[in-house]
Scaffold this motif. Structure first.
Motif, PDB file in Angstrom:
ATOM      1  N   TRP A 136      28.597  61.998  68.711  1.00 49.61           N
ATOM      2  CA  TRP A 136      28.797  62.671  69.996  1.00 49.61           C
ATOM      3  C   TRP A 136      30.180  63.310  70.066  1.00 49.61           C
ATOM      4  CZ3 TRP A 136      25.399  64.268  73.278  1.00 49.61           C
ATOM      5  CH2 TRP A 136      25.787  64.637  74.562  1.00 49.61           C
ATOM      6  N   ALA A 137      31.188  62.563  69.621  1.00 55.49           N
ATOM      7  CA  ALA A 137      32.561  63.063  69.671  1.00 55.49           C
ATOM      8  C   ALA A 137      32.757  64.271  68.758  1.00 55.49           C
ATOM      9  CB  ALA A 137      33.535  61.956  69.292  1.00 55.49           C
ATOM     10  N   ALA A 138      31.958  64.371  67.704  1.00 58.64           N
ATOM     11  CA  ALA A 138      32.101  65.488  66.766  1.00 58.64           C
ATOM     12  C   ALA A 138      31.471  66.778  67.268  1.00 58.64           C
ATOM     13  CB  ALA A 138      31.487  65.120  65.418  1.00 58.64           C
ATOM     14  N   LEU A 139      30.598  66.674  68.268  1.00 57.41           N
ATOM     15  CA  LEU A 139      29.960  67.881  68.785  1.00 57.41           C
ATOM     16  C   LEU A 139      30.968  68.751  69.517  1.00 57.41           C
ATOM     17  CD1 LEU A 139      26.677  66.406  70.294  1.00 57.41           C
ATOM     18  CD2 LEU A 139      26.920  67.701  68.173  1.00 57.41           C
ATOM     19  N   PRO A 140      30.845  70.060  69.417  1.00 54.52           N
ATOM     20  CA  PRO A 140      31.698  70.927  70.228  1.00 54.52           C
ATOM     21  C   PRO A 140      31.479  70.597  71.707  1.00 54.52           C
ATOM     22  CG  PRO A 140      30.507  72.208  68.582  1.00 54.52           C
ATOM     23  CD  PRO A 140      29.936  70.827  68.565  1.00 54.52           C
ATOM     24  N   LYS A 141      32.560  70.545  72.463  1.00 53.70           N
ATOM     25  CA  LYS A 141      32.479  70.135  73.874  1.00 53.70           C
ATOM     26  C   LYS A 141      31.428  70.915  74.668  1.00 53.70           C
ATOM     27  CE  LYS A 141      35.670  68.259  76.984  1.00 53.70           C
ATOM     28  NZ  LYS A 141      37.067  68.163  77.377  1.00 53.70           N
ATOM     29  N   PRO A 142      31.332  72.251  74.525  1.00 59.02           N
ATOM     30  CA  PRO A 142      30.296  72.971  75.276  1.00 59.02           C
ATOM     31  C   PRO A 142      28.883  72.498  74.936  1.00 59.02           C
ATOM     32  CG  PRO A 142      31.884  74.524  74.381  1.00 59.02           C
ATOM     33  CD  PRO A 142      32.185  73.179  73.775  1.00 59.02           C
ATOM     34  N   LEU A 143      28.679  72.047  73.700  1.00 61.49           N
ATOM     35  CA  LEU A 143      27.364  71.558  73.311  1.00 61.49           C
ATOM     36  C   LEU A 143      27.075  70.220  73.980  1.00 61.49           C
ATOM     37  CD1 LEU A 143      24.900  72.230  71.674  1.00 61.49           C
ATOM     38  CD2 LEU A 143      25.958  71.146  69.708  1.00 61.49           C
ATOM     39  N   ARG A 144      28.085  69.383  74.124  1.00 61.06           N
ATOM     40  CA  ARG A 144      27.889  68.119  74.847  1.00 61.06           C
ATOM     41  C   ARG A 144      27.466  68.404  76.282  1.00 61.06           C
ATOM     42  NH1 ARG A 144      33.351  65.229  73.727  1.00 61.06           N
ATOM     43  NH2 ARG A 144      33.870  67.107  72.611  1.00 61.06           N
ATOM     44  N   HIS A 145      28.082  69.408  76.904  1.00 62.15           N
ATOM     45  CA  HIS A 145      27.709  69.781  78.275  1.00 62.15           C
ATOM     46  C   HIS A 145      26.284  70.322  78.316  1.00 62.15           C
ATOM     47  CE1 HIS A 145      31.595  68.892  79.874  1.00 62.15           C
ATOM     48  NE2 HIS A 145      32.189  69.751  79.071  1.00 62.15           N
ATOM     49  N   LEU A 146      25.902  71.075  77.305  1.00 67.47           N
ATOM     50  CA  LEU A 146      24.541  71.599  77.230  1.00 67.47           C
ATOM     51  C   LEU A 146      23.540  70.453  77.204  1.00 67.47           C
ATOM     52  CD1 LEU A 146      22.425  73.868  76.637  1.00 67.47           C
ATOM     53  CD2 LEU A 146      22.862  73.380  74.226  1.00 67.47           C
ATOM     54  N   VAL A 147      23.793  69.457  76.379  1.00 63.71           N
ATOM     55  CA  VAL A 147      22.878  68.327  76.278  1.00 63.71           C
ATOM     56  C   VAL A 147      22.804  67.591  77.601  1.00 63.71           C
ATOM     57  CG1 VAL A 147      22.401  66.140  75.106  1.00 63.71           C
ATOM     58  CG2 VAL A 147      23.187  68.126  73.804  1.00 63.71           C
ATOM     59  N   GLU A 148      23.928  67.419  78.263  1.00 66.51           N
ATOM     60  CA  GLU A 148      23.910  66.777  79.579  1.00 66.51           C
ATOM     61  C   GLU A 148      23.073  67.595  80.546  1.00 66.51           C
ATOM     62  OE1 GLU A 148      28.083  66.494  80.345  1.00 66.51           O
ATOM     63  OE2 GLU A 148      28.338  64.861  78.902  1.00 66.51           O
ATOM     64  N   GLY A 149      23.158  68.929  80.473  1.00 69.36           N
ATOM     65  CA  GLY A 149      22.346  69.799  81.330  1.00 69.36           C
ATOM     66  C   GLY A 149      20.867  69.684  81.034  1.00 69.36           C
ATOM     67  N   VAL A 150      20.513  69.543  79.758  1.00 66.95           N
ATOM     68  CA  VAL A 150      19.114  69.364  79.382  1.00 66.95           C
ATOM     69  C   VAL A 150      18.590  68.068  79.972  1.00 66.95           C
ATOM     70  CG1 VAL A 150      17.557  68.897  77.432  1.00 66.95           C
ATOM     71  CG2 VAL A 150      19.196  70.766  77.293  1.00 66.95           C
ATOM     72  N   ARG A 151      19.382  67.024  79.920  1.00 68.04           N
ATOM     73  CA  ARG A 151      18.949  65.743  80.474  1.00 68.04           C
ATOM     74  C   ARG A 151      18.668  65.860  81.959  1.00 68.04           C
ATOM     75  NH1 ARG A 151      22.877  61.655  77.137  1.00 68.04           N
ATOM     76  NH2 ARG A 151      21.637  61.746  75.245  1.00 68.04           N
ATOM     77  N   VAL A 152      19.505  66.591  82.676  1.00 64.08           N
ATOM     78  CA  VAL A 152      19.297  66.769  84.105  1.00 64.08           C
ATOM     79  C   VAL A 152      18.003  67.546  84.345  1.00 64.08           C
ATOM     80  CG1 VAL A 152      20.178  67.922  86.175  1.00 64.08           C
ATOM     81  CG2 VAL A 152      21.714  66.587  84.720  1.00 64.08           C
ATOM     82  N   ARG A 153      17.776  68.640  83.601  1.00 63.74           N
ATOM     83  CA  ARG A 153      16.566  69.449  83.787  1.00 63.74           C
ATOM     84  C   ARG A 153      15.312  68.648  83.428  1.00 63.74           C
ATOM     85  NH1 ARG A 153      19.866  73.245  81.496  1.00 63.74           N
ATOM     86  NH2 ARG A 153      18.818  73.162  79.475  1.00 63.74           N
ATOM     87  N   VAL A 154      15.384  67.825  82.405  1.00 62.35           N
ATOM     88  CA  VAL A 154      14.215  67.049  82.001  1.00 62.35           C
ATOM     89  C   VAL A 154      13.864  66.037  83.089  1.00 62.35           C
ATOM     90  CG1 VAL A 154      13.361  65.330  80.345  1.00 62.35           C
ATOM     91  CG2 VAL A 154      14.514  67.390  79.533  1.00 62.35           C
ATOM     92  N   ARG A 155      14.835  65.423  83.696  1.00 64.21           N
ATOM     93  CA  ARG A 155      14.577  64.444  84.761  1.00 64.21           C
ATOM     94  C   ARG A 155      13.964  65.103  85.980  1.00 64.21           C
ATOM     95  NH1 ARG A 155      20.220  61.922  83.936  1.00 64.21           N
ATOM     96  NH2 ARG A 155      19.799  60.571  82.180  1.00 64.21           N
ATOM     97  N   VAL A 156      14.404  66.319  86.292  1.00 59.88           N
ATOM     98  CA  VAL A 156      13.906  67.025  87.463  1.00 59.88           C
ATOM     99  C   VAL A 156      12.483  67.508  87.240  1.00 59.88           C
ATOM    100  CG1 VAL A 156      14.230  69.077  88.896  1.00 59.88           C
ATOM    101  CG2 VAL A 156      16.201  67.715  88.221  1.00 59.88           C
TER     102      VAL A 156
END
Length: 128
Positions: free
Chosen positions: A107-127
């Motif tokens: 997780w720490a090795a991922l580019p920061k914008p990609l970590r935010h993207l994954v967090e956004g995907v998690r939110v969309r999947v839950r909704v």
């Protein structure tokens, strides 16, 4: 077909399992170029054998950022950048949910914008 690939297929809205499998391989191959050998080994032991082959520890991790990370996946799969961004987010989200956890060093090795993207995907999947 394994469960991880099927989850990727459904969450990315892909018609064919082979499309999900190809993008999973592309993301894992690119991820293995970005993370340390220790992180790759930690992730590989949590994956089915056919996917684990893509993250076998190699040399030193490269420090490329989001555009190159996504570009490598887009090139490997002949995708547009927006398609690559979306599918990468889905693959990483599924890996984070279906492995014990994507190791902290992964997780720490991922580019920061990609970590935010994954967090956004998690939110969309839950909704959804």
């Amino acid at each position: 077909m394994n469960e991880i690939v099927e989850l990727i297929r459904r969450r990315a809205c892909l018609a064919e399992s082979r499309d999900a499998e190809r993008v999973a391989h592309a993301v894992l191959q690119t991820l293995s170029e970005r993370i340390s050998p220790e992180a790759a080994a930690s992730l590989a032991v949590q994956l089915p054998p056919d996917l684990a082959e893509d993250v076998r520890p190699g040399g030193a991790a490269a420090g490329f950022e989001l555009a190159e990370f996504v570009g490598r996946i887009a090139d490997r799969e002949n995708l547009t950048d927006p398609e690559a961004v979306h599918r990468t987010g889905v693959v990483l989200d599924v890996l984070g949910r279906e492995t014990v956890h994507v190791a902290d060093e992964v997780w720490a090795a991922l580019p920061k914008p990609l970590r935010h993207l994954v967090e956004g995907v998690r939110v969309r999947v839950r909704v959804a």
